[in-house]
Design a protein around this motif. Structure first.
Motif, PDB file in Angstrom:
ATOM      1  N   LYS A  15       0.741  -1.037   0.129  1.00  0.00           N
ATOM      2  CA  LYS A  15       0.309  -0.279  -0.339  1.00  0.00           C
ATOM      3  C   LYS A  15       1.019   1.300   0.285  1.00  0.00           C
ATOM      4  O   LYS A  15       1.803   1.671   0.023  1.00  0.00           O
ATOM      5  CB  LYS A  15      -1.070   0.358   0.754  1.00  0.00           C
ATOM      6  CG  LYS A  15      -2.180  -1.361   1.193  1.00  0.00           C
ATOM      7  CD  LYS A  15      -1.805  -2.233   1.934  1.00  0.00           C
ATOM      8  CE  LYS A  15      -2.286  -3.531   2.009  1.00  0.00           C
ATOM      9  NZ  LYS A  15      -1.838  -5.102   2.205  1.00  0.00           N
ATOM     10  N   ARG A  16       0.293   2.379  -0.358  1.00  0.00           N
ATOM     11  CA  ARG A  16       1.304   4.005  -0.836  1.00  0.00           C
ATOM     12  C   ARG A  16       0.187   5.137  -0.462  1.00  0.00           C
ATOM     13  O   ARG A  16      -1.204   5.131  -1.061  1.00  0.00           O
ATOM     14  CB  ARG A  16       2.139   3.770  -2.527  1.00  0.00           C
ATOM     15  CG  ARG A  16       2.464   5.267  -2.596  1.00  0.00           C
ATOM     16  CD  ARG A  16       4.163   5.377  -1.467  1.00  0.00           C
ATOM     17  NE  ARG A  16       4.908   4.489  -2.272  1.00  0.00           N
ATOM     18  CZ  ARG A  16       5.313   4.606  -2.215  1.00  0.00           C
ATOM     19  NH1 ARG A  16       6.495   5.163  -0.936  1.00  0.00           N
ATOM     20  NH2 ARG A  16       6.850   3.810  -2.632  1.00  0.00           N
ATOM     21  N   ALA A  17      -0.218   5.557   0.390  1.00  0.00           N
ATOM     22  CA  ALA A  17      -0.489   6.645   0.346  1.00  0.00           C
ATOM     23  C   ALA A  17      -0.363   7.413   0.171  1.00  0.00           C
ATOM     24  O   ALA A  17       1.243   7.895  -0.508  1.00  0.00           O
ATOM     25  CB  ALA A  17      -1.335   7.049   1.449  1.00  0.00           C
ATOM     26  N   ALA A  58       1.156  13.254  -7.954  1.00  0.00           N
ATOM     27  CA  ALA A  58       1.322  13.409  -9.324  1.00  0.00           C
ATOM     28  C   ALA A  58       2.749  12.972  -9.147  1.00  0.00           C
ATOM     29  O   ALA A  58       3.494  11.687  -9.666  1.00  0.00           O
ATOM     30  CB  ALA A  58       1.101  14.275 -10.371  1.00  0.00           C
ATOM     31  N   ASP A  59       3.544  12.796  -8.653  1.00  0.00           N
ATOM     32  CA  ASP A  59       5.337  12.627  -7.966  1.00  0.00           C
ATOM     33  C   ASP A  59       4.903  11.222  -7.724  1.00  0.00           C
ATOM     34  O   ASP A  59       6.152  10.761  -8.096  1.00  0.00           O
ATOM     35  CB  ASP A  59       5.513  14.275  -7.731  1.00  0.00           C
ATOM     36  CG  ASP A  59       5.865  15.036  -8.088  1.00  0.00           C
ATOM     37  OD1 ASP A  59       5.497  15.433  -9.165  1.00  0.00           O
ATOM     38  OD2 ASP A  59       5.784  15.968  -7.486  1.00  0.00           O
ATOM     39  N   THR A  60       4.090  11.185  -6.567  1.00  0.00           N
ATOM     40  CA  THR A  60       4.228  10.397  -5.608  1.00  0.00           C
ATOM     41  C   THR A  60       4.414   8.574  -6.889  1.00  0.00           C
ATOM     42  O   THR A  60       5.220   7.919  -6.874  1.00  0.00           O
ATOM     43  CB  THR A  60       3.599  10.206  -4.371  1.00  0.00           C
ATOM     44  OG1 THR A  60       3.887  11.554  -3.463  1.00  0.00           O
ATOM     45  CG2 THR A  60       3.281   8.697  -3.937  1.00  0.00           C
ATOM     46  N   ILE A  61       2.761   8.980  -7.515  1.00  0.00           N
ATOM     47  CA  ILE A  61       2.746   8.015  -8.733  1.00  0.00           C
ATOM     48  C   ILE A  61       3.688   7.593  -9.767  1.00  0.00           C
ATOM     49  O   ILE A  61       4.199   6.385  -9.575  1.00  0.00           O
ATOM     50  CB  ILE A  61       1.203   7.966  -8.823  1.00  0.00           C
ATOM     51  CG1 ILE A  61       0.189   7.626  -7.347  1.00  0.00           C
ATOM     52  CG2 ILE A  61       1.256   7.435 -10.095  1.00  0.00           C
ATOM     53  CD1 ILE A  61      -1.086   9.305  -8.405  1.00  0.00           C
ATOM     54  N   GLU A  80      -2.559  14.409 -15.489  1.00  0.00           N
ATOM     55  CA  GLU A  80      -1.132  15.015 -15.878  1.00  0.00           C
ATOM     56  C   GLU A  80      -0.512  13.645 -15.834  1.00  0.00           C
ATOM     57  O   GLU A  80       0.519  13.495 -16.488  1.00  0.00           O
ATOM     58  CB  GLU A  80      -0.928  15.756 -14.389  1.00  0.00           C
ATOM     59  CG  GLU A  80       0.793  15.877 -14.334  1.00  0.00           C
ATOM     60  CD  GLU A  80       0.344  16.704 -13.107  1.00  0.00           C
ATOM     61  OE1 GLU A  80       1.934  16.846 -12.626  1.00  0.00           O
ATOM     62  OE2 GLU A  80       0.035  16.912 -12.320  1.00  0.00           O
ATOM     63  N   LEU A  81      -0.860  12.156 -15.252  1.00  0.00           N
ATOM     64  CA  LEU A  81      -0.373  11.097 -15.271  1.00  0.00           C
ATOM     65  C   LEU A  81      -0.546  10.222 -16.762  1.00  0.00           C
ATOM     66  O   LEU A  81       0.564  10.046 -16.757  1.00  0.00           O
ATOM     67  CB  LEU A  81      -1.513   9.679 -14.175  1.00  0.00           C
ATOM     68  CG  LEU A  81      -0.888  10.899 -12.920  1.00  0.00           C
ATOM     69  CD1 LEU A  81      -1.952   9.268 -11.845  1.00  0.00           C
ATOM     70  CD2 LEU A  81       0.305  10.156 -12.464  1.00  0.00           C
ATOM     71  N   LEU A  82      -1.375  10.855 -17.449  1.00  0.00           N
ATOM     72  CA  LEU A  82      -1.355  10.521 -18.551  1.00  0.00           C
ATOM     73  C   LEU A  82      -0.113  10.741 -19.687  1.00  0.00           C
ATOM     74  O   LEU A  82       0.057   9.928 -19.884  1.00  0.00           O
ATOM     75  CB  LEU A  82      -2.792  10.315 -19.721  1.00  0.00           C
ATOM     76  CG  LEU A  82      -3.757  10.006 -18.698  1.00  0.00           C
ATOM     77  CD1 LEU A  82      -5.105   9.808 -19.636  1.00  0.00           C
ATOM     78  CD2 LEU A  82      -3.535   8.094 -18.817  1.00  0.00           C
ATOM     79  N   LEU A  83      -0.127  12.336 -19.512  1.00  0.00           N
ATOM     80  CA  LEU A  83       0.589  13.143 -19.782  1.00  0.00           C
ATOM     81  C   LEU A  83       2.960  12.067 -19.128  1.00  0.00           C
ATOM     82  O   LEU A  83       3.066  12.332 -20.218  1.00  0.00           O
ATOM     83  CB  LEU A  83       1.069  14.617 -19.514  1.00  0.00           C
ATOM     84  CG  LEU A  83      -0.406  15.364 -20.152  1.00  0.00           C
ATOM     85  CD1 LEU A  83      -0.474  16.822 -19.944  1.00  0.00           C
ATOM     86  CD2 LEU A  83      -0.002  14.602 -22.480  1.00  0.00           C
TER      87      LEU A  83
END
Length: 451
Positions: free
Chosen positions: A257-259, A266-269, A297-300
């Motif tokens: 798990k990651r919170a 975005a940076d964490t993921i 943002e994630l898709l970019l």
């Protein structure tokens, strides 16, 4: 691994390639009509009277031959426009060349067939169904059995046509196989899924990152994670908003798990995604502006394969990615992606999936009894192995996890999506108790399906 699905034009080409055609067309018709009669008698062994409704084309010719063979077998078989009073009715009104809506007189005949109360056997496909698309623009015959020739037609597998076909039997009539644009996925597709080898570790067996699970919707993300693990991924990380972490910890043991905090999500993921072979984005993520902004943002920024599902599809705009991308909408979600009505999508499933694939430059998996996998510029693959019990909350979340697992194992996007739909359907069908099927039951059955 893929079964050809024929359009009307492709079927016509197959017939025209038969030696000596068109002079030998009667040979094909004789085989087709005989097959209809034999399959009808096999399906309804106690029937003695048969009403055969014939049109004016070759489909009607098939029906007349079927009637003759039935009479030769000692049955009463009559060509009629009044289907009342027979044990079985044979529908030979329209063939593969039919398009649009039946004219008033033919529509009346179809309505009488549907109201007669007897089981109906359709010749090649139910009258009123478009063989090439599965679309039904007016009234169409509701068949108990369809005897189709040489190969399945697209319209027998794609909704709404598939719902009119009943059980489908393919009768060989002597034609050679041909390349088709559309295909039907079979269980053989699962042979393409890599299995864990002796030298694999949990990291090389497929690593998946699941992003979602906002408060109140943690179950969706957990089901996706468990779907990925049950589909043989070796390592799954479940990234959720910090407010959900404690709940997720109690729901799922195996995923890491990651919170994340929305401000730095975005940076964490992206950092976690660097160690993942695929990302499943959206299950239970929510539709708040912060969630929509995160998806964009994630898709970019993500440079690996991504499955975009559920809340990540809400408000989604076309994007540019070089990496494999799979969108997994149901009819309502795809309607929003195209700015059309959901009823239009349900009536034009192939066209809708193709439009979406081209607009978003991504593989589209349109969920349904006839799940359609459509890649840009390619033909559709239809996956129809799932039972009706799959219409249950959370089953799509499990499917997303399976797709992500297969992407992480190295399958390309169209193959991963189609193989996942096959595994998902087989797993659901293997559960002994279909009534009350839960999404978690489907996840638990995945290892058996893959075996």
């Amino acid at each position: 691994m893929l079964e050809p699905l024929y359009t009307a034009a492709e079927m016509r080409e197959a017939e025209e390639a038969y030696p000596g055609y068109p002079e030998t067309a009667d040979e094909l018709m004789e085989r087709a009509g005989t097959a209809v009669a034999l399959e009808t008698m096999r399906a309804f062994p106690r029937a003695r009277t048969f009403g055969v409704v014939c049109g004016g084309g070759s489909n009607g010719g098939d029906g007349r031959i079927a009637a003759r063979v039935l009479r030769e077998a000692g049955h009463v078989a009559e060509e009629t426009d009044d289907p009342e009073g027979y044990d079985v009715v044979v529908d030979a009104l329209f063939g593969t060349g039919f398009r649009g809506a039946p004219r008033a007189e033919a529509a009346g005949v179809i309505e009488r067939i549907n109201a007669c109360g007897a089981p109906v056997v359709a010749v090649d496909l139910p009258s009123g169904v478009n063989a090439t698309t599965g679309e039904v623009e007016g009234v169409a015959v509701e068949a108990s059995l369809t005897v189709t020739f040489h190969g399945r037609k697209v319209g027998l597998v794609v909704a709404p046509g598939r719902f009119h076909a009943g059980r489908v039997v393919v009768a060989e009539i002597g034609l050679e196989p041909r390349e088709t644009r559309a295909h039907r996925a079979t269980d053989a597709l699962l042979r393409a899924v890599p299995r864990r080898a002796p030298r694999d570790s949990k990291y090389t067996a497929g690593t998946v990152l699941v992003v979602g699970g906002s408060p109140g919707m943690t179950g969706a993300a957990v089901l996706t994670a468990m779907g990925a693990l049950r589909a043989d991924a070796g390592y799954v990380t479940l990234a959720v908003p910090r407010a959900s972490l404690q709940v997720v910890e109690s729901l799922a043991l195996e995923p890491v798990k990651r919170a994340f905090d929305w401000e730095t999500a975005a940076d964490t993921i992206v950092a976690d995604a660097g160690r993942a072979g695929a990302v499943a984005l959206g299950p239970g993520l929510g539709r708040e502006p912060a969630a929509q902004a995160l998806v964009g943002e994630l898709l970019l920024r993500l440079d690996g394969p991504v499955v975009v599902d559920a809340d990540a599809l809400f408000g989604l705009e076309p994007f540019a990615r070089d990496a494999p991308t799979v969108l997994t909408p149901h009819a309502g979600e795809l309607a929003r992606l195209l700015d059309v009505d959901a009823a239009w999508v349900s009536a034009h499933r192939l066209e809708a999936a193709e439009r979406c694939a081209e607009r978003y430059a991504a593989v589209v998996l349109l969920k349904g009894a006839d799940t359609v996998v459509q890649a840009p510029g390619a033909g559709p693959v239809v996956c129809d192995l799932g039972p009706p019990s799959l219409a249950t909350a959370g089953s799509g979340d499990v499917l997303t996890g399976v797709i992500a697992a297969f992407l992480a194992k190295g399958l390309d996007a169209p193959e991963a999506a189609a193989a996942a739909a096959v595994a998902h359907g087989i797993a659901a069908a293997s559960v002994p108790e279909q009534a009350g099927l839960l999404a978690s039951d489907v996840a638990a059955a995945l290892p058996g399906a893959l075996s």
